[in-house]
Design an enzyme around this catalytic site. Sequence first.
Site, PDB file in Angstrom:
ATOM      1  CB  CYS A   1       6.227 -68.676  19.698  1.00 57.05           C
ATOM      2  SG  CYS A   1       6.041 -69.881  18.378  1.00 57.05           S
TER       3      CYS A   1
ATOM      4  CB  CYS B   1       4.318 -71.873  20.322  1.00 60.85           C
ATOM      5  SG  CYS B   1       5.894 -71.634  19.534  1.00 60.85           S
ATOM      6  CG  ASP B   2       2.332 -70.132  23.269  1.00 62.90           C
ATOM      7  OD1 ASP B   2       2.281 -71.370  23.425  1.00 62.90           O
ATOM      8  OD2 ASP B   2       3.298 -69.445  23.637  1.00 62.90           O
TER       9      ASP B   2
END
Length: 312
Positions: free
Chosen positions: A136, A139-140
């Site tokens: 992701c 997300c990261d």
Amino acid sequence: MTTEIIKCLIIGSGPAGYTAAIYAARAGIKPILYQGSQPGGQLTITSDVENYPGYPKGINGPSMMMDFQAQAERFGADIRDGMVTSVDFNSYPFKVTVDESIDLQAYSVIISTGASAKWLGLPSEQRLNSHGVSACAVCDGFFYRGMEVAVVGAGDTAAEEASYLANLCKKVNLLVRRGEMRASKFMQERVQNLPNVQIWWNTETEEILGEHEVEGVRVRNNKTGEISTIPIKGFFVAIGHQPNTGIFKDFINMDETGYIKTIAGSTKTNIEGVFAAGDAQDNVYRQAVTAAGTGCMAALDAERFLAMKGIH
Ligand code: NDP
């Protein structure tokens, strides 16, 4: 033994399921939530979550899911271990079996079983998961700003992840296993025109390198056999997601990849009284906050359905 009859059964425990549980519990429809095989869902394999509103300093995924669960329990939601293994939506109340052994009946069901990222299946990918390997970018990706990363995949997700990362990272290596991409023309052109994206055609990942965190990736050109090592800090797998909807396929309308179809502007499925929320019905946004939003919608839809049926 008498079969337990549940007013509102929630299947799955990510942000969608827990949010549905919070709303349903507060509405007095006594939700019972079965957590499934990965309590907390996909966020429990993410490190820091920095884009969920209300956590100005960020929070790690597992802690956030524990907060969601505690909030649902505070209002009386009954959160249980167990995996729903089969359903029969042709009878009403709906029949549901947990762990292949416990039979239940439910007057309304909220499906929030999520989706699982597909992985390449390399041992190094598993070992370095959350230590540089992620599925992701939203997300990261932030953790790799200014660094060099790789994205594997060639569909719309990979193109989108690569474009997103190109904004943050020094260089993005997009590893495409064939000589063309599957992504939509627009997305392909967009990613191919980014100056800091290098596309590696006909390229397969052999190994992700690094002891405790990602330091590089070894790839092989499947036309020439040439092996290359690319120094990277982040390795993003974007080869698709699989919605966890297999047990519903005999009853619920889905698209060809298994995402549940809901009636626009609602969480209603083709079966009256069965609602779907979160990634099980969303292959576009797939964010914790959008999952939570549809979880709220599903609880409101279930509450209205039960009121209409006169089930109190
Ligand atoms: P897709 O199934 O479309 O694409 C998966 C990609 O991963 C393919 O290009 C495939 O390669 C590649 N792949 C699969 N296995 C491997 C492997 N082992 N090694 C290397 N590469 C591999 O999945 P997506 O998640 O990209 O998209 C799913 C659906 O969601 C699509 O319909 C897409 O259009 C949609 N979507 C829409 C978006 C939007 O509209 N904004 C954003 C994201 C997704 P190959 O081509 O060789 O098979």
